[in-house]
Design a protein around this motif. Structure first.
Motif, PDB file in Angstrom:
ATOM      1  N   LEU A 102      52.074  56.828  46.313  1.00  0.00           N
ATOM      2  CA  LEU A 102      50.894  56.300  45.657  1.00  0.00           C
ATOM      3  C   LEU A 102      50.837  54.779  45.768  1.00  0.00           C
ATOM      4  O   LEU A 102      51.814  54.080  45.489  1.00  0.00           O
ATOM      5  N   VAL A 103      49.675  54.270  46.176  1.00  0.00           N
ATOM      6  CA  VAL A 103      49.402  52.835  46.205  1.00  0.00           C
ATOM      7  C   VAL A 103      48.222  52.586  45.264  1.00  0.00           C
ATOM      8  O   VAL A 103      47.176  53.220  45.392  1.00  0.00           O
ATOM      9  N   VAL A 104      48.417  51.672  44.312  1.00  0.00           N
ATOM     10  CA  VAL A 104      47.370  51.360  43.335  1.00  0.00           C
ATOM     11  C   VAL A 104      46.802  49.983  43.661  1.00  0.00           C
ATOM     12  O   VAL A 104      47.546  49.000  43.740  1.00  0.00           O
ATOM     13  N   LEU A 105      45.483  49.922  43.867  1.00  0.00           N
ATOM     14  CA  LEU A 105      44.822  48.690  44.283  1.00  0.00           C
ATOM     15  C   LEU A 105      43.712  48.314  43.306  1.00  0.00           C
ATOM     16  O   LEU A 105      42.868  49.156  42.967  1.00  0.00           O
ATOM     17  N   ASP A 106      43.735  47.068  42.869  1.00  0.00           N
ATOM     18  CA  ASP A 106      42.696  46.506  42.017  1.00  0.00           C
ATOM     19  C   ASP A 106      41.659  45.857  42.923  1.00  0.00           C
ATOM     20  O   ASP A 106      41.949  44.891  43.627  1.00  0.00           O
ATOM     21  N   ALA A 107      40.444  46.373  42.908  1.00  0.00           N
ATOM     22  CA  ALA A 107      39.396  45.916  43.823  1.00  0.00           C
ATOM     23  C   ALA A 107      38.422  44.937  43.177  1.00  0.00           C
ATOM     24  O   ALA A 107      37.368  44.652  43.747  1.00  0.00           O
ATOM     25  N   THR A 108      38.749  44.406  42.019  1.00  0.00           N
ATOM     26  CA  THR A 108      37.828  43.544  41.288  1.00  0.00           C
ATOM     27  C   THR A 108      37.342  42.364  42.131  1.00  0.00           C
ATOM     28  O   THR A 108      38.132  41.692  42.790  1.00  0.00           O
ATOM     29  N   ALA A 109      36.034  42.147  42.109  1.00  0.00           N
ATOM     30  CA  ALA A 109      35.417  40.972  42.721  1.00  0.00           C
ATOM     31  C   ALA A 109      34.371  40.445  41.744  1.00  0.00           C
ATOM     32  O   ALA A 109      34.025  41.103  40.753  1.00  0.00           O
ATOM     33  N   LEU A 110      33.874  39.258  42.015  1.00  0.00           N
ATOM     34  CA  LEU A 110      32.910  38.611  41.128  1.00  0.00           C
ATOM     35  C   LEU A 110      31.575  38.469  41.848  1.00  0.00           C
ATOM     36  O   LEU A 110      31.515  37.980  42.980  1.00  0.00           O
ATOM     37  N   LEU A 111      30.505  38.904  41.183  1.00  0.00           N
ATOM     38  CA  LEU A 111      29.165  38.797  41.756  1.00  0.00           C
ATOM     39  C   LEU A 111      28.188  38.563  40.594  1.00  0.00           C
ATOM     40  O   LEU A 111      27.564  39.493  40.098  1.00  0.00           O
ATOM     41  N   PRO A 112      28.052  37.307  40.151  1.00  0.00           N
ATOM     42  CA  PRO A 112      27.203  37.019  38.985  1.00  0.00           C
ATOM     43  C   PRO A 112      25.743  37.398  39.232  1.00  0.00           C
ATOM     44  O   PRO A 112      25.257  37.351  40.359  1.00  0.00           O
ATOM     45  N   SER A 113      25.057  37.751  38.147  1.00  0.00           N
ATOM     46  CA  SER A 113      23.630  38.045  38.245  1.00  0.00           C
ATOM     47  C   SER A 113      22.885  36.778  38.633  1.00  0.00           C
ATOM     48  O   SER A 113      23.217  35.680  38.182  1.00  0.00           O
ATOM     49  N   PRO A 114      21.853  36.913  39.474  1.00  0.00           N
ATOM     50  CA  PRO A 114      21.118  35.723  39.911  1.00  0.00           C
ATOM     51  C   PRO A 114      20.233  35.160  38.805  1.00  0.00           C
ATOM     52  O   PRO A 114      19.627  35.911  38.037  1.00  0.00           O
ATOM     53  N   GLY A 115      20.153  33.840  38.731  1.00  0.00           N
ATOM     54  CA  GLY A 115      19.249  33.203  37.785  1.00  0.00           C
ATOM     55  C   GLY A 115      17.864  33.009  38.353  1.00  0.00           C
ATOM     56  O   GLY A 115      16.899  32.812  37.619  1.00  0.00           O
ATOM     57  N   HIS A 116      17.763  33.061  39.676  1.00  0.00           N
ATOM     58  CA  HIS A 116      16.484  32.911  40.356  1.00  0.00           C
ATOM     59  C   HIS A 116      16.618  33.544  41.734  1.00  0.00           C
ATOM     60  O   HIS A 116      17.731  33.827  42.203  1.00  0.00           O
ATOM     61  N   ASP A 117      15.526  33.769  42.405  1.00  0.00           N
ATOM     62  CA  ASP A 117      15.563  34.382  43.731  1.00  0.00           C
ATOM     63  C   ASP A 117      16.382  33.523  44.685  1.00  0.00           C
ATOM     64  O   ASP A 117      16.250  32.295  44.724  1.00  0.00           O
ATOM     65  N   GLY A 118      17.240  34.178  45.435  1.00  0.00           N
ATOM     66  CA  GLY A 118      18.094  33.468  46.379  1.00  0.00           C
ATOM     67  C   GLY A 118      19.357  32.886  45.763  1.00  0.00           C
ATOM     68  O   GLY A 118      20.127  32.214  46.458  1.00  0.00           O
ATOM     69  N   ASP A 119      19.600  33.145  44.490  1.00  0.00           N
ATOM     70  CA  ASP A 119      20.776  32.602  43.792  1.00  0.00           C
ATOM     71  C   ASP A 119      21.975  33.507  44.056  1.00  0.00           C
ATOM     72  O   ASP A 119      22.286  34.394  43.268  1.00  0.00           O
ATOM     73  N   TYR A 120      22.641  33.286  45.190  1.00  0.00           N
ATOM     74  CA  TYR A 120      23.757  34.144  45.584  1.00  0.00           C
ATOM     75  C   TYR A 120      25.079  33.410  45.418  1.00  0.00           C
ATOM     76  O   TYR A 120      25.256  32.303  45.916  1.00  0.00           O
ATOM     77  N   SER A 121      25.997  34.040  44.710  1.00  0.00           N
ATOM     78  CA  SER A 121      27.377  33.546  44.646  1.00  0.00           C
ATOM     79  C   SER A 121      28.293  34.737  44.433  1.00  0.00           C
ATOM     80  O   SER A 121      27.928  35.717  43.783  1.00  0.00           O
ATOM     81  N   SER A 122      29.469  34.681  45.015  1.00  0.00           N
ATOM     82  CA  SER A 122      30.462  35.742  44.851  1.00  0.00           C
ATOM     83  C   SER A 122      31.840  35.107  44.886  1.00  0.00           C
ATOM     84  O   SER A 122      32.001  33.965  45.325  1.00  0.00           O
ATOM     85  N   GLY A 123      32.818  35.845  44.400  1.00  0.00           N
ATOM     86  CA  GLY A 123      34.162  35.295  44.388  1.00  0.00           C
ATOM     87  C   GLY A 123      35.213  36.372  44.278  1.00  0.00           C
ATOM     88  O   GLY A 123      34.939  37.514  43.894  1.00  0.00           O
ATOM     89  N   SER A 124      36.425  36.003  44.605  1.00  0.00           N
ATOM     90  CA  SER A 124      37.561  36.916  44.519  1.00  0.00           C
ATOM     91  C   SER A 124      37.897  37.219  43.063  1.00  0.00           C
ATOM     92  O   SER A 124      37.740  36.370  42.182  1.00  0.00           O
ATOM     93  N   GLY A 125      38.389  38.425  42.828  1.00  0.00           N
ATOM     94  CA  GLY A 125      38.847  38.798  41.501  1.00  0.00           C
ATOM     95  C   GLY A 125      40.352  38.674  41.335  1.00  0.00           C
ATOM     96  O   GLY A 125      40.925  39.230  40.397  1.00  0.00           O
ATOM     97  N   HIS A 126      41.003  37.913  42.225  1.00  0.00           N
ATOM     98  CA  HIS A 126      42.463  37.814  42.164  1.00  0.00           C
ATOM     99  C   HIS A 126      42.933  37.210  40.852  1.00  0.00           C
ATOM    100  O   HIS A 126      43.958  37.640  40.294  1.00  0.00           O
ATOM    101  N   ALA A 127      42.218  36.214  40.341  1.00  0.00           N
ATOM    102  CA  ALA A 127      42.632  35.591  39.080  1.00  0.00           C
ATOM    103  C   ALA A 127      42.572  36.599  37.931  1.00  0.00           C
ATOM    104  O   ALA A 127      43.430  36.582  37.032  1.00  0.00           O
TER     105      ALA A 127
END
Length: 309
Positions: A40-65
């Motif tokens: 068995l290998v257990v993997l945490d796939a958490t990533a960050l994808l905040p909701s956009p505040g306006h059209d085209g507001d794209y940001s994402s990030g690693s969930g390692h922290a």
């Protein structure tokens, strides 16, 4: 969920044990009883994808922290924003080629004979995305129902540490791609034009489907002719999948008369993976996922989008 008996390592001359995973979904009790199983290998796939505040507001990030702060003992972080994405693609979170994906998973300790449980701390969609990627290259995998929240609510141990555990002994991982796991832009075009059978299904919330909410992509709305099956609407308040009868009713209300296959998409192929898991739990095997989803589709102003909001 019925608890399968714990299988130990086979003795010389005896046949190999059967599959460890009971299906594409496991609960915290099942996982807690098997954390020490070497398969068995257990993997945490958490990533960050905040909701956009306006059209085209794209940001994402690693969930390692987030993994480093609180995680299931023995787990490693599987970075969907890092080497588990194809950064040469014109959209985020693109699935890597099978060989590149296998190489990245191998560095996380996955090898031939491994079985993977994926979880996250973000509502389950990231774990479902990793599960679909694993499934698409024939790696046995399941999602922890309710994710880290369910694990902690059950009083299971949680660690906080910066050092990831050393991966299991090295070994090959041979990808065996499943046909039709992924849909590409020409496939979606063909369904839209009626040149190929299928039903386009958007897994975004209603506000994303009808275009009434801001989008992180270039344009709002959905691909013409699409049905709406919000991925998060298939979970209860605790982030677990709805009971089977309720899940079947909710899915059936949208897809009972839908032509096969079901082509799922969302903004970036993440929520769609949660819907793909729900359909798989209900026994459907005619599901494919449009990897580029609306990020790719909306980037070309010539491609139609429908707004209702």
């Amino acid at each position: 969920m019925t608890d399968a008996p714990l299988s130990g390592l086979p003795l010389p001359g005896l046949p190999l044990p059967g599959p460890l995973l009971p299906g594409p979904l496991v609960d915290d009790a099942w996982l807690a009883a098997r954390l020490d199983d070497p398969r068995l290998v257990v993997l945490d796939a958490t990533a960050l994808l905040p909701s956009p505040g306006h059209d085209g507001d794209y940001s994402s990030g690693s969930g390692h922290a987030q993994w480093a702060e609180r995680h299931i003992p023995g787990s490693r972080h599987a970075d969907l924003t890092g080497e588990l994405s194809d950064h040469e693609a014109p959209y985020h979170f693109a699935v890597p080629a099978p060989e590149a994906l296998a190489a990245a998973l191998q560095r996380l300790g996955v090898r031939d004979g491994s079985e993977v449980v994926a979880y996250d701390s973000g509502g389950g969609i990231w774990a479902a995305r990793l599960w679909w990627m694993l499934r698409a290259i024939s790696v046995p995998a399941a999602v922890l129902d309710g994710g880290l929240q369910a694990w902690e609510a059950a009083g299971r141990p949680v660690l906080g540490e910066q050092e990831e555990p050393a991966p299991a002994a090295a070994g090959p991982l041979t990808p065996v791609p499943l046909p039709h796991a992924w849909a590409a832009l020409p496939d979606v075009d063909a369904v839209l034009r009626g040149e190929r059978p299928g039903t386009l299904v958007c897994a975004l919330p209603e506000s994303g489907f009808d275009g009434s909410a801001p989008t992180r992509y270039s344009r709002r709305g959905h691909i013409p002719g699409s049905l709406n099956l919000p991925g998060r609407g298939l979970l209860d308040e605790a982030g677990r999948f709805l009971p089977r009868a309720e899940l079947a009713a909710r899915v059936g209300a949208v897809l009972d008369d839908a032509a096969s296959p079901v082509v799922l998409y969302c903004g970036g192929g993440i929520s769609a993976a949660g819907a793909a898991l729900a359909l798989t739990l209900l026994g459907r095997d005619d599901v494919t996922l449009y990897d580029g989803s609306l990020e790719e589709w909306s980037a070309d102003p010539a491609r139609p989008l429908v707004q209702q909001g």
